[in-house]
Design a protein around this motif. Structure first.
Motif, short mmCIF file in Angstrom:
data_model
loop_
_atom_site.label_atom_id
_atom_site.label_comp_id
_atom_site.label_asym_id
_atom_site.label_seq_id
_atom_site.Cartn_x
_atom_site.Cartn_y
_atom_site.Cartn_z
N UNK A 6 0.84 -1.20 0.00
CA UNK A 6 0.00 0.00 0.00
C UNK A 6 0.88 1.26 0.00
N UNK A 7 1.97 1.21 0.75
CA UNK A 7 2.79 2.44 0.87
C UNK A 7 3.87 2.53 -0.19
N UNK A 8 3.88 1.63 -1.10
CA UNK A 8 4.95 1.70 -2.13
C UNK A 8 4.72 2.91 -3.03
N UNK A 9 5.80 3.45 -3.53
CA UNK A 9 5.67 4.61 -4.43
C UNK A 9 5.22 4.13 -5.80
N UNK A 22 3.39 10.69 -6.27
CA UNK A 22 3.40 10.18 -4.90
C UNK A 22 4.01 11.23 -4.02
N UNK A 23 3.35 11.24 -2.87
CA UNK A 23 3.89 12.19 -1.93
C UNK A 23 4.85 11.45 -1.00
N UNK A 24 5.52 12.24 -0.25
CA UNK A 24 6.42 11.59 0.71
C UNK A 24 5.59 10.91 1.80
N UNK A 25 6.25 10.02 2.51
CA UNK A 25 5.49 9.17 3.44
C UNK A 25 4.81 9.97 4.54
N UNK A 29 0.77 10.18 5.02
CA UNK A 29 0.09 9.77 6.25
C UNK A 29 -0.83 10.85 6.74
N UNK A 30 -0.33 12.09 6.71
CA UNK A 30 -1.16 13.19 7.17
C UNK A 30 -2.39 13.33 6.28
#
Lengths: 223, 354
Positions: A6-9, A22-25, A29-30
């Protein structure tokens, strides 16, 4: 679902095609938190964080077993009826079936009844004697069958050795142990000149239970 | 007299016709089996004074003895059994006891002692017995029947002692007793009689002359002459001296003589009462047969024998009881050619006559 997936770019070549970046992690999250907060209905009462967090659920209760062997050694367990019958404690052995052996028991019983009725004088009223006899124990009494629906029981006389719920066991002068059912018979007991007739059909309780039972007054009893 | 059939307790009437000369006729056994006879009435048509032979036979009937308040265990006395019961035949019956209310005792000539007891007496006595056949729903009457000639009832035997202790110590049964013995007469009974209050009686004979009466025409052995019920009713009316005229001014009785009828100028009715033995009745029948052999105006004679109403046994030891009436009787209608019509009648609580 694999969290890493899910969090992969997004791969570089799909960025231009999809037109997203893609935004940074941390930013992602925010953004995710804010998005969820806006889309889910928020109830003031529900604490979402505590509801979503893992909790331990108790599925069953089991207490640790205590050691019981120590407690039982103090109380003596009685035998149940099956074990008693297997041990044959109710049977009188043939060498014990002699009339003379039970005569002292009869004397004991006479004394007991005389004490129960406070000295059985000829002036005592039969009513009071009868009330006492209703609750008395008859082991050791000399009883005679006066009347019975079955003619062969009539006239048997002997000392009562055992009283059960439905039968009397008596031993006759000829050293015979006879079992006489209580039902449909009238027995007679004689003590110091007081003759009582016992209607066996109404007397069908164990000797111990009879002391607690109240008897109704009936006019006449027909066998 | 018409009676509602569904309200009448049943009664049995058996009619038989045969001849004295026929070897298969059972008249002797039928007379023999009715042990306890109370009354014999003879009707002789067209007869004036009593024939002398008949009179002598009637006077030779055995006498019987009445004992007041006999304790019944005395009948089991060893000496009495040996002298009276085992030899010859003793006929004994309790007197003035009602079979549906009180305890009755009968001693039959074949040595059977029959006690008809109510429920309480039976439960106190303690001897094996059977409930009466005529109990309705609840057992209120029991019959104890013992054979005194049986080996188990020999004096000293177990059954004998049980009955003796029962009658002596448990159930104190005492009744008036009529007693008769055949053939010995009173001699063998003396030992029993001497211990109690006894009196000797002769059967009571009464003569009655009837005049101008109508009677059914009875040609010899005609089947359809007159049906048994109406004939027996007429006979009973003659015996009781009830007029059969049925005149419109009299309301006492509406009995009529059955058709076809003739008139008799006179008739003789003789009756004997007491404890009558079957052997004496046999002799009477033979005497009547001799009487009929001589040529007469009317060639028939009738003999009616009544059994005791309160006897616990009837023909051959069968049980007898009283419902509305305890009749057990038979009528013998004899003709001069030695043929006879026999009618045996019983009431409701009775077994079938032989």
């Amino acid at each position: 679902m694999d969290e890493a997936l899910v969090r992969a770019r997004i791969p570089q070549d799909l960025v231009k095609v999809l037109g997203v970046e893609s935004q940074s992690s941390s930013k992602a999250e925010a953004f995710t938190q804010a998005f969820l907060k806006n889309s889910i209905q928020q109830h003031a009462r529900h604490d979402l964080k505590s509801m979503l967090s893992h909790k331990a659920v108790v599925l069953g209760y089991s207490r640790p077993k205590k050691d019981k062997t120590r407690r039982n050694s103090k109380k003596a367990k009685g035998l149940n009826a099956r074990q008693k019958r297997a041990m044959k404690i109710f049977q009188i052995k043939p060498e014990h079936q002699r009339y003379e052996l039970f005569l002292p028991l009869h004397e004991l019983w006479r004394q007991y009844i005389i004490d129960l009725c406070n000295g059985l004088k000829p002036t005592c009223s039969p009513q009071s004697v009868q009330q006492k006899l209703l609750k008395a124990d008859f082991h050791g009494a000399i009883i005679t069958v006066l009347r019975s629906k079955c003619p062969s029981y009539v006239g048997t006389t002997g000392i009562l050795v055992q009283e059960f719920k439905h039968v009397f066991k008596i031993i006759t002068k000829e050293d015979r142990l006879k079992v006489i059912p209580k039902r449909n018979s009238v027995f007679t007991v004689e003590i110091n000149g007081f003759i009582s007739h016992i209607y066996g059909s109404k007397f069908e309780q164990r000797a111990g239970e009879r002391s607690a039972k109240r008897f109704k007054v009936r006019g006449t009893l027909d066998l | 007299m018409s009676v509602d059939l569904d309200q009448t307790p049943r009664s049995l009437l058996i009619s038989e016709r045969s001849s004295f000369l026929d070897e298969k006729s059972r008249i002797s056994s039928q007379v023999e089996q009715q042990h306890f006879n109370y009354k014999v009435s003879v009707l002789l048509p067209e007869c004036g004074p009593t024939p002398s032979h008949l009179d002598s036979v009637l006077n030779s009937f055995s006498s019987f003895y009445l004992i007041r308040q006999l304790p019944i265990y005395e009948l089991l006395d060893k000496h009495f059994l040996e002298t009276a019961v085992y030899q010859g035949s003793v006929y004994g019956l309790s007197y003035r006891t009602r079979v549906d209310e009180e305890n009755c005792v009968a001693l039959m000539p074949n040595g059977r002692l029959c006690l008809s007891l109510d429920k309480d007496s039976f439960q106190v006595l303690g001897v094996e017995g059977k409930p009466s056949r005529f109990n309705h729903r609840a057992n209120s009457r029991y019959v104890v029947s013992v054979d005194l000639t049986d080996s188990s009832m020999a004096p000293g035997g177990r059954g004998y002692l049980r009955l003796l202790t029962g009658l002596r110590s448990r159930l104190h049964l005492k009744t008036d007793f009529v007693l008769s013995h055949h053939p010995g007469g009173g001699a063998s009974l003396q030992s029993l009689l001497s211990r109690h209050d006894w009196s000797e009686h002769r059967p009571e004979i009464s003569h009655h002359a009837l005049t101008n009466l109508s009677c059914p025409a009875l040609p010899t052995s005609d089947l359809q002459s007159c049906d048994p019920h109406s004939f027996l009713e007429w006979l009973g009316a003659m015996d009781a001296d009830v007029s059969c005229e049925n005149s419109s001014s009299s309301f006492l009785s509406s009995l009529v003589c059955p058709e076809p009828k003739t008139t008799l100028s006179r008739a003789l009715s003789v009756s004997v009462c007491g404890l009558l033995l079957p052997q004496d009745i046999h002799r009477l029948i033979q005497e009547l047969r001799c009487y009929l052999e001589q040529p007469r105006l009317e060639s028939w004679a009738s003999l009616t024998v009544h059994g005791f109403v309160d006897s616990p046994v009837s023909w051959g030891g069968g049980e007898h009881g009283v419902l509305r009436g305890g009749e057990n009787l038979y009528t013998l209608l004899m003709f001069h050619d030695h043929t006879y019509h026999l009618h045996l009648a019983t009431g409701a609580h009775d077994t079938c006559p032989p």
